[in-house]
Design a protein around this motif. Structure first.
Motif, PDB file in Angstrom:
ATOM      1  N   GLY A  86       0.784  -1.381  -0.252  1.00  0.00           N
ATOM      2  CA  GLY A  86      -0.059  -0.035   0.087  1.00  0.00           C
ATOM      3  C   GLY A  86       0.573   1.521   0.360  1.00  0.00           C
ATOM      4  O   GLY A  86       0.096   2.543  -0.186  1.00  0.00           O
ATOM      5  N   PHE A  87       1.539   1.591   0.637  1.00  0.00           N
ATOM      6  CA  PHE A  87       3.121   2.582   0.284  1.00  0.00           C
ATOM      7  C   PHE A  87       4.004   2.024  -0.766  1.00  0.00           C
ATOM      8  O   PHE A  87       4.354   1.026  -1.654  1.00  0.00           O
ATOM      9  N   MET A  88       4.609   2.889  -1.838  1.00  0.00           N
ATOM     10  CA  MET A  88       5.375   2.800  -2.779  1.00  0.00           C
ATOM     11  C   MET A  88       6.413   3.107  -2.370  1.00  0.00           C
ATOM     12  O   MET A  88       6.598   4.793  -1.216  1.00  0.00           O
ATOM     13  N   ASN A  89       7.724   3.107  -2.509  1.00  0.00           N
ATOM     14  CA  ASN A  89       8.888   3.300  -1.216  1.00  0.00           C
ATOM     15  C   ASN A  89       8.561   3.205  -0.182  1.00  0.00           C
ATOM     16  O   ASN A  89       8.970   3.540   0.829  1.00  0.00           O
ATOM     17  N   SER A  90       8.371   1.934   0.734  1.00  0.00           N
ATOM     18  CA  SER A  90       7.694   1.719   2.173  1.00  0.00           C
ATOM     19  C   SER A  90       8.729   1.569   2.981  1.00  0.00           C
ATOM     20  O   SER A  90       8.771   1.698   4.257  1.00  0.00           O
ATOM     21  N   GLY A  91      10.012   1.360   2.310  1.00  0.00           N
ATOM     22  CA  GLY A  91      10.945   0.865   2.927  1.00  0.00           C
ATOM     23  C   GLY A  91      12.505   2.074   2.763  1.00  0.00           C
ATOM     24  O   GLY A  91      13.505   1.664   3.984  1.00  0.00           O
ATOM     25  N   PHE A  92      11.498   3.036   2.223  1.00  0.00           N
ATOM     26  CA  PHE A  92      12.657   4.146   1.499  1.00  0.00           C
ATOM     27  C   PHE A  92      14.302   3.859   1.149  1.00  0.00           C
ATOM     28  O   PHE A  92      14.985   3.959   1.276  1.00  0.00           O
ATOM     29  N   GLU A  93      14.122   2.689   0.479  1.00  0.00           N
ATOM     30  CA  GLU A  93      15.261   1.773  -0.612  1.00  0.00           C
ATOM     31  C   GLU A  93      16.076   2.786  -1.533  1.00  0.00           C
ATOM     32  O   GLU A  93      16.640   2.757  -2.727  1.00  0.00           O
ATOM     33  N   VAL A  94      14.402   3.356  -1.909  1.00  0.00           N
ATOM     34  CA  VAL A  94      14.951   4.637  -3.639  1.00  0.00           C
ATOM     35  C   VAL A  94      15.051   6.114  -2.854  1.00  0.00           C
ATOM     36  O   VAL A  94      14.090   6.443  -2.546  1.00  0.00           O
ATOM     37  N   GLY A  95      15.742   6.487  -3.175  1.00  0.00           N
ATOM     38  CA  GLY A  95      16.932   7.706  -2.410  1.00  0.00           C
ATOM     39  C   GLY A  95      17.418   8.212  -3.466  1.00  0.00           C
ATOM     40  O   GLY A  95      18.667   7.769  -4.261  1.00  0.00           O
ATOM     41  N   PRO A  96      18.363   9.637  -2.657  1.00  0.00           N
ATOM     42  CA  PRO A  96      19.557   9.583  -3.245  1.00  0.00           C
ATOM     43  C   PRO A  96      20.746   8.563  -3.117  1.00  0.00           C
ATOM     44  O   PRO A  96      20.823   7.777  -1.943  1.00  0.00           O
TER      45      PRO A  96
END
Length: 386
Positions: free
Chosen positions: A193-203
């Motif tokens: 239900g969340f996109m990028n739920s684990g904060f893997e996609v970032g800088p």
């Protein structure tokens, strides 16, 4: 067989998430041509008519800087200080249709400047933002920041530019160690239900930095989020599992002290019913000692608070709340995690705070897939083998 198909699909998704971009002379270790000043000087004033910085063009007042003494830089290497009207820029070719993020290092020129105004203006293709060095957010005399360079663009040429911002007491900014990565369009990574739920996609994280990446307010709804899909409220720190205790996967966010510090996700609910929201709260194993309080807010009226006593040794706990979704299908519902407490590390008195990771949201009657940790390990193994 089903798991194999899921793994193959996930590998394909991971391969399309990032596009690696190589900047020329990104750490300024290739020195300018025709240097005439004594090589032991830490600050060499450059002349745009006689000096050329490999990979970069420049104008105004620019110094070539060597770390040492009061000057601290990643890897104790070199950087560029931008003085009055100092500007540096570089163009690069984009690879496919991506959003682009820039990771870079900002440093003051002295201890005195660390407590004064040291700032730089960073520009991408169509936007700009001023970054200010903030004392007490790290144990080094330099800090790493990230910048969302543009909205999605097609193949072509993109430019980045750094321009000096007048400081107090001649506190001009020093720039070092840049990384650019392209990030694919948002996808639902996992059935939660969340996109990028684990904060893997970032800088991108710097290889030679254990400080994490400072990210501040990006509430402009039109801009691409530097941590994909999540709006940053106040100041947070983006951390990696190589240097911090991250509950799951590679990345997580730390809500550094007060003012407030938080993250926000906007979500639409297509139907009514009971919703369960889970997340992990912990500390980063960075000697952050004190009482953590995290506020979870859904919409304008539902709020919960969660507390824990942190000893700074990497403890964590999963929390869960259940609420009734009675929102309009067209309503964008803000879901936020925020902290107002002031906590510091016990060893170096650096501002710190609770870590948030592994956010999950689902209708209570539905089952959630837990393939993500297995797939993540499989992908890592595959990448290293290749």
């Amino acid at each position: 067989m089903a798991l194999t198909i899921i793994i193959v699909k996930f590998v394909f998704l991971v391969s399309t998430v990032y596009s690696k971009v190589t900047l020329e002379n990104s750490g300024f270790e290739s020195q300018p041509t025709n240097l005439t000043t004594n090589s032991t000087s830490q600050f060499v004033l450059l002349n745009s008519k006689t000096n050329v910085i490999p990979g970069w063009s420049f104008n105004g007042t620019v110094w070539y800087v060597t770390a040492g003494g009061n000057i601290s830089l990643p890897g104790n290497g070199h950087g560029l200080q931008l003085g009055p009207n100092g500007v540096i820029n570089q163009t690069f070719k984009t690879d496919g249709s991506y959003y682009y993020t820039l990771t870079f290092t900002l440093a003051p020129s002295s201890m005195n400047c660390a407590s004064n105004f040291t700032a730089v203006n960073v520009s991408g293709s169509d936007e700009s933002k001023v970054f200010i060095y903030k004392e007490s957010f790290g144990s080094e005399m330099w800090q790493t920041y990230a910048y969302s360079m543009s909205r999605e663009i097609q193949r072509g040429i993109m430019g980045i530019q750094f321009q000096s911002v007048a400081g107090s007491n001649d506190c001009w900014p020093i720039i070092d160690t840049l990384l650019v990565n392209g990030i694919g369009s948002p996808r639902l990574y996992g059935d939660n239900g969340f996109m990028n739920s684990g904060f893997e996609v970032g800088p991108a994280f710097l290889d030679n930095s254990s400080q994490g990446i400072l990210l501040d307010d990006d509430t402009n709804e039109e801009a691409f989020k530097v941590v994909q899909q999540w709006t940053i409220l106040g100041m947070i720190k983006y951390i990696d599992s190589k240097h911090y205790a991250v509950p799951r996967g590679r990345g997580a966010v730390m809500l550094v002290s007060g003012n407030p510090s938080g993250i926000l996700y906007n979500r639409r609910f297509s139907r009514h019913g009971k919703i369960t929201l889970d997340f992990i709260m912990g500390d980063a194993n960075d000697s952050c000692v004190g009482d953590f309080t995290v506020y979870l807010q859904v919409g304008n009226y539902m709020m919960w608070n969660f507390t824990m006593r942190s000893l700074g040794v990497g403890s964590r706990v999963r929390h869960s709340v259940t609420f009734k979704a009675e929102f309009s299908k067209t309503e964008s519902v803000p879901i936020s995690f925020s902290s107002f407490n002031v906590t510091r590390t016990s060893d170096q008195q650096v501002l710190c705070g609770p870590v948030i990771d592994s956010t999950v949201i689902r209708f209570s009657s539905s089952k959630i897939l837990h393939y993500e940790p297995v797939i993540f390990c499989f992908v890592l193994a595959t990448v290293f083998l290749i």
